[in-house]
Design a protein around this motif. Structure first.
Motif, PDB file in Angstrom:
ATOM      1  N   ASN A   7     -26.120  -4.726 -61.028  1.00 49.43           N
ATOM      2  CA  ASN A   7     -25.202  -4.702 -59.900  1.00 49.43           C
ATOM      3  C   ASN A   7     -25.800  -5.557 -58.794  1.00 49.43           C
ATOM      4  OD1 ASN A   7     -23.632  -2.896 -61.308  1.00 49.43           O
ATOM      5  ND2 ASN A   7     -24.489  -1.105 -60.306  1.00 49.43           N
ATOM      6  N   TYR A  37     -20.571  -7.558 -56.575  1.00 48.43           N
ATOM      7  CA  TYR A  37     -19.928  -6.744 -55.542  1.00 48.43           C
ATOM      8  C   TYR A  37     -19.629  -7.531 -54.274  1.00 48.43           C
ATOM      9  CZ  TYR A  37     -20.641  -2.502 -58.212  1.00 48.43           C
ATOM     10  OH  TYR A  37     -20.586  -1.526 -59.185  1.00 48.43           O
ATOM     11  N   ARG A  61     -20.600  -1.729 -50.789  1.00 52.17           N
ATOM     12  CA  ARG A  61     -20.850  -2.677 -51.877  1.00 52.17           C
ATOM     13  C   ARG A  61     -22.343  -2.994 -51.990  1.00 52.17           C
ATOM     14  NH1 ARG A  61     -16.307  -5.985 -53.529  1.00 52.17           N
ATOM     15  NH2 ARG A  61     -14.406  -5.015 -52.764  1.00 52.17           N
ATOM     16  N   ARG A  63     -24.766  -0.990 -51.003  1.00 51.50           N
ATOM     17  CA  ARG A  63     -25.419   0.238 -51.502  1.00 51.50           C
ATOM     18  C   ARG A  63     -25.251   0.382 -53.010  1.00 51.50           C
ATOM     19  NH1 ARG A  63     -23.092   2.623 -46.828  1.00 51.50           N
ATOM     20  NH2 ARG A  63     -21.511   3.607 -48.160  1.00 51.50           N
ATOM     21  N   GLN A  64     -24.143  -0.067 -53.583  1.00 55.62           N
ATOM     22  CA  GLN A  64     -23.912   0.023 -55.026  1.00 55.62           C
ATOM     23  C   GLN A  64     -24.747  -0.986 -55.806  1.00 55.62           C
ATOM     24  OE1 GLN A  64     -19.591  -0.488 -54.769  1.00 55.62           O
ATOM     25  NE2 GLN A  64     -19.384   1.475 -55.822  1.00 55.62           N
ATOM     26  N   SER A  65     -25.292  -1.956 -55.124  1.00 59.09           N
ATOM     27  CA  SER A  65     -26.038  -3.036 -55.772  1.00 59.09           C
ATOM     28  C   SER A  65     -27.527  -2.709 -55.823  1.00 59.09           C
ATOM     29  CB  SER A  65     -25.834  -4.344 -55.000  1.00 59.09           C
ATOM     30  OG  SER A  65     -24.469  -4.665 -54.956  1.00 59.09           O
TER      31      SER A  65
END
Length: 158
Positions: A7, A37, A61, A63-65
């Motif tokens: 990610n 993202y 986005r 934080r998701q990576s």
């Protein structure tokens, strides 16, 4: 090198959207699959409030990576958005990797990248993948030559 899907948030200026496609192709050609993202013209952000964009679009986005990749071109240094994304990633303990833009010969890097990057690498698939995976913390000039960390700002735009 890991073949796992990573990610990644690619921080860039929108004028460099075409380079993102090249970067993703280069990674794919070298065996890395990424879940991107970032916001680009393919995935536009239509909000108008800076606070909303930061808190409700960019922050989740990032934080998701696992890694924030900064696509470095001459205009990147002047982007308040790129600096904010780098600083936010640093505050959230994300790996930060600068990648010199395709064909770039050198330019000033964003201040936040100079301060927080874990690695800065040239346009070489294996180097980029190793940096994203945390297998190297090299600082490279655009041609891939190793330089001392934080000495990158010595290289001015041609």
């Amino acid at each position: 090198m890991s073949n796992d899907t990573r990610n990644v948030f690619i921080s860039h200026i929108h004028e460099d959207d075409e380079g993102l496609g090249k970067l993703k192709s280069l990674l794919g050609d070298n065996g890395m699959t990424i879940r991107d993202y970032s916001i680009s013209s393919d995935n536009p952000n239509r909000a108008h409030s800076d606070d909303y964009i930061k808190s409700s679009i960019l922050a989740p986005r990032i934080r998701q990576s696992s890694t924030l990749v900064v696509y470095i071109s001459p205009e990147t240094k002047g982007s308040q958005w790129v600096d904010w994304e780098i600083e936010y990633a640093q505050k959230n303990d994300k790996r930060i990797v600068g990648v010199w833009a395709y064909g770039e010969s050198g330019c000033a890097v964003p201040e936040a990248l100079d301060k927080y990057a874990d690695a800065v690498v040239g346009w070489h698939g294996n180097s980029i993948i190793e940096a994203i995976n945390g297998e190297t913390n090299d600082w490279q000039r655009p041609d891939g030559a190793i330089t001392e960390p934080r000495d990158i700002k010595r290289y001015s735009c041609a």
